[in-house]
Design an enzyme around this catalytic site. Structure first.
Site, PDB file in Angstrom:
ATOM      1  CD  GLU A 284      32.678   1.338   1.971  1.00  0.00           C
ATOM      2  OE1 GLU A 284      33.698   1.924   1.525  1.00  0.00           O
ATOM      3  OE2 GLU A 284      32.639   0.110   2.180  1.00  0.00           O
TER       4      GLU A 284
ATOM      5  CD  GLU B 157      36.836  -2.398  -1.650  1.00  0.00           C
ATOM      6  OE1 GLU B 157      38.054  -2.661  -1.763  1.00  0.00           O
ATOM      7  OE2 GLU B 157      36.420  -1.364  -1.110  1.00  0.00           O
TER       8      GLU B 157
ATOM      9  CG  ASN C 282      30.274  -2.826   0.402  1.00  0.00           C
ATOM     10  OD1 ASN C 282      29.292  -2.131   0.131  1.00  0.00           O
ATOM     11  ND2 ASN C 282      31.382  -2.304   0.914  1.00  0.00           N
TER      12      ASN C 282
ATOM     13  CG  ASP D  72      33.721   9.248   0.160  1.00  0.00           C
ATOM     14  OD1 ASP D  72      33.891   9.064  -1.064  1.00  0.00           O
ATOM     15  OD2 ASP D  72      34.247   8.513   1.022  1.00  0.00           O
TER      16      ASP D  72
ATOM     17  CG  HIS E  74      34.270   5.509  -1.858  1.00  0.00           C
ATOM     18  ND1 HIS E  74      34.203   6.126  -0.636  1.00  0.00           N
ATOM     19  CD2 HIS E  74      34.281   4.174  -1.608  1.00  0.00           C
ATOM     20  CE1 HIS E  74      34.184   5.214   0.328  1.00  0.00           C
ATOM     21  NE2 HIS E  74      34.229   4.017  -0.241  1.00  0.00           N
TER      22      HIS E  74
END
Length: 483
Positions: free
Chosen positions: A272, A167, A208, A274, A244
Site C-alpha cells: 500500500e 492489521e 498485512n 505512499d 505508508h
C-alpha cells in the site's frame, strides 16, 4: 523512525487535493527528461515484469468512472487491489446477506486490462459492520469462518492473493484486543488462514500490516507469530508491508526486515505504498520522495521473495491521504493533473537499472507452505531436444474472455545456460502480460526466452514463467530448446 501516527482504522476513501501545479509541473518536466538505460522498459509494469515482479495500484469503484485515472492505471500497473469493495462492511453488511457487486466490478476491470487482483481483505477490526460486534463470543468463530468461506469461494480463481488478516498488531507488538481475539485468542489468525485456504487453495494468503516495515517491536511481534504459524504448517504464504511513509522516513532496516521474513519461506510484498508530504510541498521534498520510492523498489529487488510493489492509489488528486492526515498530501507518483513526479522516475529507474536478486515467480501456484489441491492438469511435457530441456504449461486461473497460465521449464540430464520455449495457439489466443521471460509473437506462434536471471539451470533444475492471456484457456504442446 518517528511513528507515522497512523489512524488506519479509518475508511480509506478518496479525497481530491489541488494545488502545487506550478511546482509539480516544473519538477515533472525535469523528471521526465532523466535518461533511461538503453532498452529500458517504459512502464512500471513492463519493467517490474522484466525483474520477475509486479507493480500494482489500488482503485475503488468510484475511480472506475474517472477516465484519465483508469487509463493511467491500465497503462502502468499489472496488479490491482480494491480499495474498499472487498472489506467486510461492503460484502456482508448484515449477517448472512452478501453483496459482491462492487468487488466484481473491480475484478472485471482488472481482467479486461490484463491485471491480476490482490484480495483485500477478509478479517479486519476496522470497516467491520456493527452487527459483528454484537454476536455472542461463542458464535464469532462460526461467523468469521462463514464470511471467509463465502467471500473466498465467490472469488476463487480470480485473485492472486488475499490479505486474510489485516492489521492485527498494536505498536508494542501485542495483538489487538478486537472481537476476534476476544472470542478465539491469538488462534483466530490460524483459523482464518485455514478457512481461506480451504475455500481457495490456489490463492496466496497474507497477513498485512503497517509500521512493520522496519525492525521494531511491532514487526518483531509479527515475526514471532509468522515463525510459529510456519512451524505449525498453517497455510501462511506471505507478509504484506503496507508502507505508508512520511517523506524522508523510509526505515533503513526495510530490506533486512523483509529478508528475515523471506528466510522463513514466505513471500513478501509492498502492498500500500505512499509517501506523504506536509503541504505545501516544495521541489526538495518531491526529490526526497523520489529517493524514498527508489529505496523501496531497490529493497524489493534485493530480496528474492519480494514479489512486487503496489501503490495505494494512482494520483494525488484521488489519494486517501488528505482526508485522513490533515495538512499532508502529494503522496503519489503522479500529481493531480496526472503528470509524473520524481517518484515515478525514481521507481522506473530503479526497476530498469537496479540490481535484483533472482525472484520466485509471483504466480498463485508457487506458495511455499502448501500444494494447490485443485490445479488444472498441465499440458503434456515437450519433447526434450538433445536432452536439453522440457516445458509444461498449466492454467492457474480463468475468466470470461481470458486466463492465466504458468509454464515450468526443466533442464534435462545436463545443465543449460539458457532456454527457449515455443508453441502455437489453437484458437486466436494472445498474451496480454508476461513475467519471468521475454516473448516474441508471429501470428499464432509464440516464442518465450529466459529472462536475464533465470536462464542458467543445473541438471534437473527448473524455473517458471507466467502470463495472462486473452481468449479461451488452452494448453498447447510446447517445445523447449537450449543454445
Amino acid at each position: 523512525m518517528k511513528p507515522p501516527n497512523h489512524p488506519m482504522d479509518r475508511p480509506r476513501g478518496r479525497a481530491r487535493v489541488r494545488g502545487l501545479a506550478a511546482v509539480l509541473a516544473a519538477v515533472a518536466a525535469v523528471a521526465v527528461g532523466v535518461a533511461m538505460p538503453a532498452q529500458a522498459a517504459s512502464t512500471l509494469k513492463a519493467s517490474a515484469e522484466a525483474r520477475g515482479r509486479y507493480f500494482g495500484t489500488a482503485l475503488t469503484r468510484g475511480d472506475l468512472g474517472i477516465t484519465a485515472e483508469v487509463n493511467l492505471a491500465a497503462a502502468q500497473f499489472d496488479m490491482l487491489t480494491p480499495g474498499n469493495e472487498m472489506k467486510w462492511d461492503a460484502t456482508e453488511p448484515s449477517r448472512g446477506s452478501f453483496n459482491f457487486g462492487p468487488g466484481d466490478q473491480i475484478v472485471s476491470f482488472a481482467q479486461s486490462h490484463g491485471m491480476r487482483v490482490r484480495g483485500h481483505n477478509l478479517v479486519w477490526h476496522s470497516q467491520l459492520p456493527a452487527w459483528v460486534g454484537g454476536v455472542a463470543l461463542n458464535q464469532v468463530q462460526g461467523v468469521m469462518e462463514n464470511h471467509i468461506t463465502t467471500e473466498a469461494t465467490h472469488y476463487k480463481g480470480k485473485v492472486y492473493a488475499w490479505d486474510v488478516v489485516n492489521e492485527p498488531y498494536n505498536e508494542d507488538g501485542t495483538l489487538r484486543q478486537d472481537v476476534f481475539y476476544k472470542a478465539m485468542g491469538s488462534n483466530y489468525i490460524a483459523i482464518a488462514l485455514r478457512a481461506a485456504h480451504a475455500a481457495d487453495p490456489d490463492a496466496k494468503l497474507y497477513i498485512n500490516d503497517y509500521n512493520i516495515e522496519g525492525i521494531n517491536a511491532k514487526s518483531n511481534g509479527l515475526y514471532s507469530l509468522a515463525q510459529s504459524l510456519v512451524a505449525q504448517g498453517v497455510p501462511l504464504h506471505g507478509i504484506g508491508f503496507e508502507s505508508h511513509f512520511i517523506v524522508g522516513q523510509v526505515p533503513s532496516s526495510l530490506q533486512a526486515n523483509m529478508q528475515r521474513f523471506a528466510d522463513l519461506g514466505l513471500d513478501v510484498a509492498i502492498t500500500e505504498l505512499d509517501d506523504r508530504i506536509q503541504m505545501p510541498a516544495d521541489s526538495s521534498e518531491l526529490q526526497q520522495q523520489g529517493t524514498d520510492y527508489g529505496k523501496v523498489v531497490n529493497a524489493c529487488l534485493a530480496v528474492s521473495r519480494c514479489v512486487g510493489v503496489s501503490q495505494w492509489g494512482v494520483d494525488d488528486g484521488h489519494s486517501w491521504i488528505p482526508g485522513t492526515f490533515p495538512g499532508y498530501g502529494a503522496a503519489m507518483m503522479w500529481d493531480s493533473s496526472y503528470q509524473p513526479k520524481p517518484a515515478y522516475t525514481a521507481a522506473l529507474n530503479a526497476l530498469n537499472s537496479g540490481t535484483s536478486s533472482p525472484s520466485a515467480s509471483p504466480s498463485p501456484s508457487s506458495s511455499p507452505s502448501s500444494s494447490p489441491s485443485s490445479s488444472p492438469s498441465p499440458s503434456p511435457s515437450s519433447t526434450p531436444i538433445g536432452g536439453a530441456c522440457s516445458a509444461t504449461m498449466k492454467t492457474t486461473n480463468s475468466w470470461p474472455g481470458g486466463f492465466q497460465s504458468e509454464v515450468t521449464v526443466q533442464a534435462g540430464s545436463a545443465s543449460v545456460g539458457g532456454w527457449t520455449v515455443k508453441w502455437t495457439w489453437p484458437g486466436g489466443q494472445s498474451i496480454s502480460s508476461l513475467w519471468n521471460g521475454t516473448q516474441s509473437v508471429s501470428g499464432s506462434s509464440v516464442t518465450v526466452r529466459n529472462a536475464s536471471y533465470n536462464g542458467s539451470l543445473a541438471a534437473g533444475a527448473s524455473t517458471t514463467f507466467g502470463f495472462t492471456a486473452n481468449g479461451t484457456a488452452a494448453t498447447p504442446t510446447l517445445t523447449c530448446t537450449s543454445p
